[in-house]
Design a protein around this motif. Structure first.
Motif, short mmCIF file in Angstrom:
data_model
loop_
_atom_site.label_atom_id
_atom_site.label_comp_id
_atom_site.label_asym_id
_atom_site.label_seq_id
_atom_site.Cartn_x
_atom_site.Cartn_y
_atom_site.Cartn_z
N THR A 39 0.89 -1.17 0.00
CA THR A 39 0.00 0.00 0.00
C THR A 39 0.92 1.22 0.00
N PRO A 69 -8.23 -4.68 16.84
CA PRO A 69 -9.05 -4.83 15.64
C PRO A 69 -8.29 -4.53 14.34
N ILE A 71 -8.16 -3.24 10.10
CA ILE A 71 -8.71 -2.27 9.14
C ILE A 71 -9.24 -3.03 7.92
N THR A 123 -17.54 -0.78 16.45
CA THR A 123 -17.08 0.07 15.35
C THR A 123 -16.15 -0.71 14.42
N PRO A 148 -3.75 -5.80 8.60
CA PRO A 148 -2.84 -5.04 9.44
C PRO A 148 -1.52 -4.91 8.70
N GLU A 186 2.30 4.28 8.82
CA GLU A 186 0.93 3.86 8.60
C GLU A 186 -0.05 5.03 8.48
N VAL A 189 -5.38 7.34 11.66
CA VAL A 189 -6.67 6.74 12.04
C VAL A 189 -7.52 7.81 12.73
N LEU A 200 -6.80 8.94 16.36
CA LEU A 200 -6.36 7.84 17.24
C LEU A 200 -4.93 7.44 16.96
N ARG A 231 -8.29 4.89 23.12
CA ARG A 231 -9.49 4.44 22.42
C ARG A 231 -9.13 3.43 21.35
N SER A 232 -7.90 3.49 20.88
CA SER A 232 -7.47 2.56 19.86
C SER A 232 -6.59 1.50 20.52
O1 TXA Z 1 -1.48 2.24 6.81
C1 TXA Z 1 -2.13 1.38 7.42
O2 TXA Z 1 -3.11 1.68 8.11
C2 TXA Z 1 -1.67 -0.07 7.29
C3 TXA Z 1 -1.89 -0.52 5.85
C4 TXA Z 1 -1.63 -1.98 5.65
O3 TXA Z 1 -3.19 -0.18 5.45
N1 TXA Z 1 -2.40 -0.91 8.21
C5 TXA Z 1 -2.16 -0.87 9.54
O4 TXA Z 1 -2.91 -1.76 10.27
O5 TXA Z 1 -1.37 -0.12 10.06
P1 TXA Z 1 -2.57 -2.14 11.79
O6 TXA Z 1 -3.47 -3.27 12.12
O7 TXA Z 1 -1.13 -2.36 11.92
O8 TXA Z 1 -3.04 -0.89 12.58
C6 TXA Z 1 -4.43 -0.60 12.70
C7 TXA Z 1 -4.68 0.37 13.81
C8 TXA Z 1 -4.41 -0.25 15.17
O9 TXA Z 1 -3.81 0.72 16.00
C9 TXA Z 1 -5.82 -0.61 15.64
O10 TXA Z 1 -5.92 -0.66 17.05
C10 TXA Z 1 -6.63 0.53 15.05
O11 TXA Z 1 -6.05 0.78 13.79
N2 TXA Z 1 -8.05 0.14 14.85
C11 TXA Z 1 -8.55 -0.79 14.01
N3 TXA Z 1 -9.90 -0.88 14.12
C12 TXA Z 1 -10.26 0.02 15.06
C13 TXA Z 1 -11.51 0.40 15.65
N4 TXA Z 1 -12.66 -0.17 15.28
N5 TXA Z 1 -11.49 1.36 16.61
C14 TXA Z 1 -10.32 1.95 16.98
N6 TXA Z 1 -9.11 1.64 16.46
C15 TXA Z 1 -9.07 0.68 15.53
#
Ligand code: TXA
Ligand code: MG
Length: 356
Positions: A39, A69, A71, A123, A148, A186, A189, A200, A231-232
Motif C-alpha cells: 500500500t 481490531p 482495518i 465500530t 494489518p 501507517e 486513524v 487515534l 481508544r485505539s
Molecule cells: O497504513 C495502514 O493503516 C496499514 C496498511 C496496511 O493499510 N495498516 C495498519 O494496520 O497499520 P494495523 O493493524 O497495523 O493498525 C491498525 C490500527 C491499530 O492501532 C488498531 O488498534 C486501530 O487501527 N483500529 C482498528 N480498528 C479500530 C476500531 N474499530 N477502533 C479503533 N481503532 C481501531
C-alpha cells in the motif's frame, strides 16, 4: 497449526501490472488464505475481510493480540455502505477530500462485519488505499480485505516486500512485491463515532491538515497523556521495536551531535567492543568517528524522507546485529513530526531525550 508455505514472492511492475499474479493472489484470498500486498503506507497482510476464519489466520500469522481490531480495505467509496450502520457529514467530507489515501476512518459497524475484525467492538475501521496494486487486488478479490501491517507483532512495519518476507516467509502462500512504499508510516486513524472527531493514530495526514476539513478535530488523549486509556487498542502494545536498545535525541543539530558523541563514549566505556552501535542521523549531523553503523534519515528539512526511511532503517540495524541505536528525532510541532515521533517513541520504549 499454521500450514508451512513455500511463500511465492511475485514482483508487480507498476507500469505493466501482472494481471495473472494479482488474480492468483485474489484466488488465495477467496480461499481464505493470506496474501501480503503493497500500500502507499506500509505492506499489508490481507485476508478476506468478511470471512472470520480467514481473518483469524492474520492473528495467528502475526502473533497479534486478539483484542486489536483490523482495518478493512476497500477499492471504491460505494463499498463502505454495506459495512457500516450510517455515514455522517464528517465521514462524507473526509472521504470526498482524502480518499483514496493514507487515511483510516472509524464507523459504526454493520452486521456483516465479523467480530474478529472489530475485536468484538461496535465500530469498524475502513480505508480506501491510494496504491493501485492494492486496489486492483481488492477489486479482483471482490471482497473487502482485512489487513494489518505485514510484520510479526511488535516488529517495525514492513515497507518493502523483502521486509515482509523476513517476517512472513513460510507463514503465507504469497507476497505481491510492488517495491518500496511511498510514505513509509501507517495511515492516520480518525474516529468519527465519538462526540468530537479524534485522531487515534497520527500518520501522513497531520492534525493541521485534518483541521482544514474538520476544525474541531483533536488528538486522542491516549496519544498525548500516557496515563489515559487509549481508544485505539493498538496504542497500548509494544510496537515498531528493533532488537537493539534505542535512544532518541531531539534538539538542534549541534545538540544532537554532542549528545550522540557523549552517548557513544558512554556505551563504549560500559560495553567495550560488545556494543555494536547504530546511528540514525540527519544529513546535517556530523558523522562520528569509529565503527558505528550510520544510516542517514535524510535532511531535517525533508521529513517525508525520514518517515520513508525509519522502519527500513530499524530493520537494517537488526540485520546487522546492532545492539544500541542512537537516533535523531524531531520536534512534535514540525510537519509530520508528531506522526514520526509517535513511531520513534514506541520503537525506543519512550526513551526520548529532549535536549535544550
Ligand atoms: O497504513 C495502514 O493503516 C496499514 C496498511 C496496511 O493499510 N495498516 C495498519 O494496520 O497499520 P494495523 O493493524 O497495523 O493498525 C491498525 C490500527 C491499530 O492501532 C488498531 O488498534 C486501530 O487501527 N483500529 C482498528 N480498528 C479500530 C476500531 N474499530 N477502533 C479503533 N481503532 C481501531
Ligand atoms: Mg501494525
Amino acid at each position: 497449526m499454521m500450514a508451512a508455505w513455500d511463500t511465492r514472492l511475485e514482483r508487480i511492475d507498476r507500469e505493466t501490472p501482472n494481471a495473472e499474479a494479482i488474480a492468483d493472489a485474489a484466488k488465495w484470498l477467496r480461499q481464505g488464505e493470506l496474501v501480503a500486498f503493497p500500500t502507499e503506507t506500509v505492506y499489508g497482510l490481507g485476508a478476506d475481510g468478511l470471512n472470520p476464519k480467514a481473518c483469524q489466520r492474520i492473528f495467528e500469522a502475526k502473533g497479534r493480540p486478539a483484542d486489536n481490531p483490523l482495518i478493512l480495505h476497500i477499492s471504491a467509496v460505494d463499498q463502505v455502505k454495506p459495512l457500516v450502520r450510517a455515514l455522517n457529514a464528517d465521514h462524507e467530507r473526509l472521504m470526498n477530500a482524502l480518499w483514496p489515501g493514507p487515511l483510516t476512518l472509524i464507523f459504526e459497524r454493520s452486521r456483516i462485519v465479523p467480530d474478529v475484525v472489530t475485536a468484538g467492538g461496535s465500530t469498524v475501521a475502513i480505508r480506501l488505499p491510494g496504491d493501485e496494486i492494492a486496489r486492483a487486488l481488492i477489486t479482483a478479490a471482490g471482497t473487502p480485505i482485512a489487513a494489518p501491517s505485514a510484520n510479526l507483532s511488535g516488529r517495525p512495519s514492513p515497507t518493502t516486500a523483502q521486509a515482509v518476507a523476513e517476517d512472513m516467509n513460510g507463514r503465507i502462500p504469497m507476497i505481491l512485491d510492488g517495491g518500496a512504499c511511498g510514505i513509509g508510516i501507517e495511515s492516520t486513524v480518525v474516529d468519527l463515532t465519538a462526540e468530537a472527531p479524534l485522531i487515534l493514530r497520527p500518520g501522513f495526514y497531520t492534525l493541521t491538515k485534518l483541521r482544514e476539513y474538520l476544525p474541531a478535530i483533536r488528538m486522542d488523549r491516549g496519544l498525548v497523556d500516557t496515563s489515559a486509556t487509549p481508544r485505539s487498542p493498538g496504542q497500548k502494545y509494544r510496537h515498531y521495536a528493533p532488537k537493539a536498545e534505542m535512544r532518541v535525541f531531539v534538539g538542534s543539530i549541534e545538540a544532537i551531535d554532542s549528545a550522540v558523541a557523549d552517548a557513544m563514549a558512554a556505551l563504549r566505556q560500559m560495553h567495550g567492543k560488545a556494543a555494536r552501535i547504530g546511528l540514525l542521523l540527519f544529513d546535517e549531523n556530523r558523522a562520528p568517528q569509529g565503527d558505528a553503523v550510520l544510516i542517514r534519515e535524510g535532511s531535517i528539512t525533508a521529513l517525508e524522507d525520514m518517515a520513508h526511511r525509519l522502519f527500513s532503517a530499524l530493520r537494517e540495524f537488526d540485520r546487522l546485529g546492532v545492539t544500541h541505536i542512537l537516533a535523531a528525532g524531531v520536534a512534535d510541532d514540525s510537519a509530520l513530526g508528531q506522526s514520526i515521533m509517535n513511531r520513534m517513541r514506541k520503537s525506543a520504549s519512550g526513551n526520548v531525550d529532549m535536549l535544550s
